[in-house]
Motif scaffolding. Structure first.
Motif, PDB file in Angstrom:
ATOM      1  N   ALA A  89      -9.686  -4.142   2.328  1.00  0.00           N
ATOM      2  CA  ALA A  89      -8.806  -3.375   3.212  1.00  0.00           C
ATOM      3  C   ALA A  89      -9.305  -1.937   3.258  1.00  0.00           C
ATOM      4  CB  ALA A  89      -7.360  -3.410   2.737  1.00  0.00           C
ATOM      5  N   HIS A  90      -9.115  -1.301   4.394  1.00  0.00           N
ATOM      6  CA  HIS A  90      -9.385   0.133   4.497  1.00  0.00           C
ATOM      7  C   HIS A  90      -8.036   0.838   4.459  1.00  0.00           C
ATOM      8  CE1 HIS A  90     -10.357   4.062   6.285  1.00  0.00           C
ATOM      9  NE2 HIS A  90     -11.541   3.872   5.727  1.00  0.00           N
ATOM     10  N   VAL A  91      -7.871   1.744   3.496  1.00  0.00           N
ATOM     11  CA  VAL A  91      -6.594   2.421   3.284  1.00  0.00           C
ATOM     12  C   VAL A  91      -6.825   3.924   3.412  1.00  0.00           C
ATOM     13  CG1 VAL A  91      -4.600   2.667   1.759  1.00  0.00           C
ATOM     14  CG2 VAL A  91      -5.970   0.576   1.682  1.00  0.00           C
ATOM     15  N   GLY A 119     -11.521   2.009   9.995  1.00  0.00           N
ATOM     16  CA  GLY A 119     -10.907   0.875   9.331  1.00  0.00           C
ATOM     17  C   GLY A 119     -11.175  -0.467   9.967  1.00  0.00           C
ATOM     18  N   TRP A 135       0.849  -1.177   0.000  1.00  0.00           N
ATOM     19  CA  TRP A 135       0.000   0.000   0.000  1.00  0.00           C
ATOM     20  C   TRP A 135       0.890   1.233   0.000  1.00  0.00           C
ATOM     21  CZ3 TRP A 135      -4.654  -1.081  -1.404  1.00  0.00           C
ATOM     22  CH2 TRP A 135      -5.262  -2.272  -1.013  1.00  0.00           C
ATOM     23  N   TYR A 165      -2.197   4.606   6.778  1.00  0.00           N
ATOM     24  CA  TYR A 165      -2.905   3.695   7.679  1.00  0.00           C
ATOM     25  C   TYR A 165      -3.604   2.620   6.853  1.00  0.00           C
ATOM     26  CZ  TYR A 165      -2.317   7.381  11.194  1.00  0.00           C
ATOM     27  OH  TYR A 165      -1.793   8.313  12.051  1.00  0.00           O
ATOM     28  N   VAL A 166      -3.518   1.381   7.311  1.00  0.00           N
ATOM     29  CA  VAL A 166      -4.194   0.262   6.664  1.00  0.00           C
ATOM     30  C   VAL A 166      -5.001  -0.489   7.715  1.00  0.00           C
ATOM     31  CG1 VAL A 166      -3.908  -1.879   5.371  1.00  0.00           C
ATOM     32  CG2 VAL A 166      -2.382   0.058   4.916  1.00  0.00           C
ATOM     33  N   ASN A 167      -6.284  -0.633   7.451  1.00  0.00           N
ATOM     34  CA  ASN A 167      -7.193  -1.305   8.379  1.00  0.00           C
ATOM     35  C   ASN A 167      -7.119  -0.706   9.776  1.00  0.00           C
ATOM     36  OD1 ASN A 167      -8.261  -3.242   6.499  1.00  0.00           O
ATOM     37  ND2 ASN A 167      -6.325  -4.322   6.643  1.00  0.00           N
ATOM     38  N   GLY A 170       2.116  -2.564   4.626  1.00  0.00           N
ATOM     39  CA  GLY A 170       0.985  -3.469   4.462  1.00  0.00           C
ATOM     40  C   GLY A 170       1.128  -4.314   3.203  1.00  0.00           C
ATOM     41  N   PRO A 219      -1.150  -5.705   0.185  1.00  0.00           N
ATOM     42  CA  PRO A 219      -2.409  -5.858  -0.565  1.00  0.00           C
ATOM     43  C   PRO A 219      -2.547  -7.281  -1.101  1.00  0.00           C
ATOM     44  CG  PRO A 219      -1.128  -3.957  -1.324  1.00  0.00           C
ATOM     45  CD  PRO A 219      -0.230  -4.762  -0.441  1.00  0.00           C
TER      46      PRO A 219
END
Length: 689
Positions: free
Chosen positions: A379-381, A454, A359, A395-397, A371, A373
């Motif tokens: 996923a929440h990015v 997320g 990401w 930020y990821v998740n 992170g 992918p």
């Protein structure tokens, strides 16, 4: 206190005041201190809040090296002018001691306050004294005793006034102006809402200071501040209370849950987004979120959405992100961006790095990555930039990944894009896959809020109370897949052995919970569903209460498992050889596939007590698996696991796969089996039992 003629020199009877070859060397001003402060006079003199201790380093005659000790005594002298202008002097002589130790004088309590006190010292070696520290190129040391605390500070804020009104502000910095009526304040000591104790130096012409604070959430907040003067005296505290409203809504927000066939994405905030013909609506949404559907972008030049307007202001704080499920991770893909001159001002998406996808969040060429992918995985990015600090983060998740970086802020207010970014030769790096709930904030989004955005709430997929099993079938509480009991498995209920109201009734067992539990014989007994209950390739949580029948079982025994033809995607078992509960996860449904074991040592109940509360939590977003025993997961119960696979077999209670087929039958009791898709938070695990 003794009043003497100014300039007179004091010496003990019979002590010569001389500086000949046999006299100790003159004390150096650099070796003198007032309560730890270096010797100084005039504007540099220290102010102290209590009667100080004077300290000097002295040397004996003929010995000018600190490492070689001689014995000398120290003679101190202090003087000042009283209220009538008369000079007052005090002297003090130490005993003889090694010159390798400091010489000190604790001044008496009657030293006057708010008066310049001067002092000096000399060394006395037998009958010869050194020159005073003030003679020749020396100088007197000075200090002022200040016992008066500064005035209570006054706090004002136009951003967050101290009144009963709620001010918009979560995620928005505010300025708090602090002033004191006292003119000798050198700092303000303060904290917001019981946070870390901070210090601010006055910078204003009247000894004032401006404090900056970012409320992380809505609520009632308090600033506690005290003024501190040059002597270290603290004022009475000021408590400043202000009310912060919840964070303001996004500057732009597209849920992308529009009706199939729509050519426009409605906006909850901001302008509606025009959809290219490669964008379609009505696609699936991530479970455990409030989303009902999402949009799919086909990865072509027509797969995009844009409001044809700018969203992020030049030089301003912003945060942009959304839920995505890429169908391809083999090249650079853009979730959101804003047009610039020849390159995007910022771009959020994924890219290839070191041979694999990551990401990515780039602001004016500075890139943050982290992170992993995965095609077909939600996923929440989110990328965030704070103009106050000049730093950005990815930020990821709901979790920060990679490193925070200093970046050059957005400069151009070009059009905002979903699913593509602008380059020197046109639009590129197009998204392929699902995308939903795109939000752009014009404020700081606090970490706790990012975590909420997320996170996916765990969904209960099955709950078996195991209270009864008519015709060998124990129902699932919501009408889902039942557990079917095999031979050697039965439901034990309190009162089956005798009438509990009979005073002579002494039942041999008690249910683990409520009125019954599953009893397994350890040789052939188990219970299972016909179909898988949870997708083991995605995040899941499984829990149960288990009590072993024996203190020392004869063989490993599996409490819970779900797998395929050859192995278990996960298995929770007790291993007598190590006296531990183990979580076993295989890397593939194949003969001889590698396994990862996460273990936590625990003793079985041995037929007594309430059993152990076991829970397995697999977080696909972080590739972390945890085994909880009685609500706790220590370091030995946590591991990374990157090879989860989707099992097609049913949930098994009381047995697991072995190299020879089904085995590891459990002898004991099992109760309250629950299965969730998603991650049950750590703090909620205990509540499952």
């Amino acid at each position: 206190m003794t009043s003497l003629v100014a300039g007179a020199l004091l010496a003990a009877p019979g002590v010569a005041v001389a500086a000949d070859a046999g006299a100790p060397p003159q004390p150096l001003v650099g070796d003198l201190s007032t309560w730890g402060s270096p010797c100084a006079a005039g504007e540099g003199r220290p102010f102290v809040r209590a009667v100080p201790n004077l300290t000097a380093r002295l040397y004996g005659a003929g010995d000018h090296q600190p490492g070689e000790a001689s014995r000398v005594s120290g003679e101190f002298e202090a003087w000042w002018l009283d209220g009538d202008g008369s000079e007052e002097r005090l002297t003090f002589a130490t005993g003889m001691r090694s010159d390798s130790t400091p010489f000190s004088w604790q001044l008496p309590a009657e030293i006057p306050a708010d008066t310049v006190i001067s002092w000096r010292v000399r060394a006395v070696d037998g009958e010869v004294a050194s020159p005073w520290s003030t003679e020749g190129e020396g100088a007197p040391c000075e200090f002022v005793l200040d016992r008066t605390a500064p005035g209570k500070p006054v706090v004002t804020s136009a951003d967050y006034p101290d009144n009963n009104n709620w001010t918009d502000g979560a995620g928005v910095y505010g300025t708090f102006h602090v002033d004191s009526p006292t003119d000798d304040v050198v700092s303000y000591v303060y904290d917001f809402q019981g946070g870390p104790l901070l210090r601010a130096t006055p910078s204003g012409p009247e000894g004032s200071a401006d404090l900056r604070y970012l409320p992380p959430a809505g609520g009632v907040f308090m600033l506690h501040v005290q003024a501190q003067d040059r002597a270290g005296n603290l004022s009475s505290p000021t408590y400043y209370t202000f009310r912060v409203a919840s964070g303001r809504a996004p500057a732009a927000h597209w849920s992308l849950a529009d009706a199939a066939g729509s050519r426009t994405a409605a906006a909850t905030a901001g302008a509606a987004a025009r959809a290219g013909i490669g964008a379609s609506f009505g696609s699936p949404a991530p479970s455990g979120t409030a989303l009902t559907s999402t949009a799919t972008l086909d990865g072509t030049g027509h797969g995009f959405l844009t409001p044809d307007a700018s969203v992020v202001g030049a030089g301003k704080t912003f945060a942009a992100g959304g839920w995505v499920r890429p169908s391809a991770v083999d090249s650079v893909r853009t979730i959101a961006s804003q047009d610039g001159f020849g390159a995007p001002e910022f771009a959020l998406g994924l890219r290839q790095e070191d041979g694999g996808p990551v990401w990515s969040f780039a602001v004016n060429g500075t890139r943050m990555t982290g992170g992993l992918p995965e095609a077909g995985e939600w996923a929440h990015v989110l990328g965030a930039y704070d103009a106050e600090t000049g730093r950005a983060r990815l930020y990821v998740n709901g979790r920060a990944v990679g490193e925070e970086e200093a970046v050059t802020p957005v400069a151009a207010e070009g059009n905002f894009q979903i699913g593509r970014s602008h380059g020197a030769s046109g639009y590129r790096d197009r998204w392929k896959g699902e995308i939903g709930d795109v939000r752009v904030h014009d404020r700081v989004v606090a970490p706790a809020e990012i975590t909420r955005l997320g996170s996916r709430a765990a969904q209960l997929r099955g709950h078996w109370a195991l209270e009864n099993a008519p015709e060998g079938i124990s129902a699932e509480a919501g009408g889902g897949e039942p557990l079917k009991l095999a031979a050697g498995a039965s439901i034990f209920r309190a009162g089956d052995e005798c009438d509990l109201l009979d005073p002579d009734c002494i039942p041999g067992d008690w249910p683990l919970a409520d009125e019954g539990h599953l009893s397994l014989d350890g040789t052939a007994g188990y219970a299972a569903t016909d179909k898988p209950v949870v997708d083991t390739d995605d995040s899941f949580t499984v829990s149960a209460t288990v009590r072993l029948a024996d203190n020392e079982p004869a063989h490993p025994m599996t409490a819970l498992s779900q797998g395929g033809v050859h192995g278990d995607a996960f298995k929770v078992r007790y291993t007598p050889a190590t006296q531990s509960w183990e979580l076993v996860m295989s890397h593939a449904d194949a003969p001889g596939a590698a396994e990862t074991v996460v273990a936590r040592v625990e003793w079985p109940d041995g037929g007594q007590g309430g059993g152990h509360r076991l829970a397995v939590v697999y977080d696909d977003a972080t590739d972390r698996v945890r085994l909880f025993v009685d609500g706790h997961a220590d370091a030995g119960g946590t591991a990374e696991f990157h090879d989860a696979w989707e099992s097609d077999g049913g949930l098994q209670v009381g047995r697991g796969r072995t190299a020879d087929g089904w085995g590891e039958y459990l002898r004991g009791a099992v109760d309250q089996v629950r299965v969730f898709s998603g991650v049950v938070p750590d703090q909620d695990i205990a509540g499952l039992m």
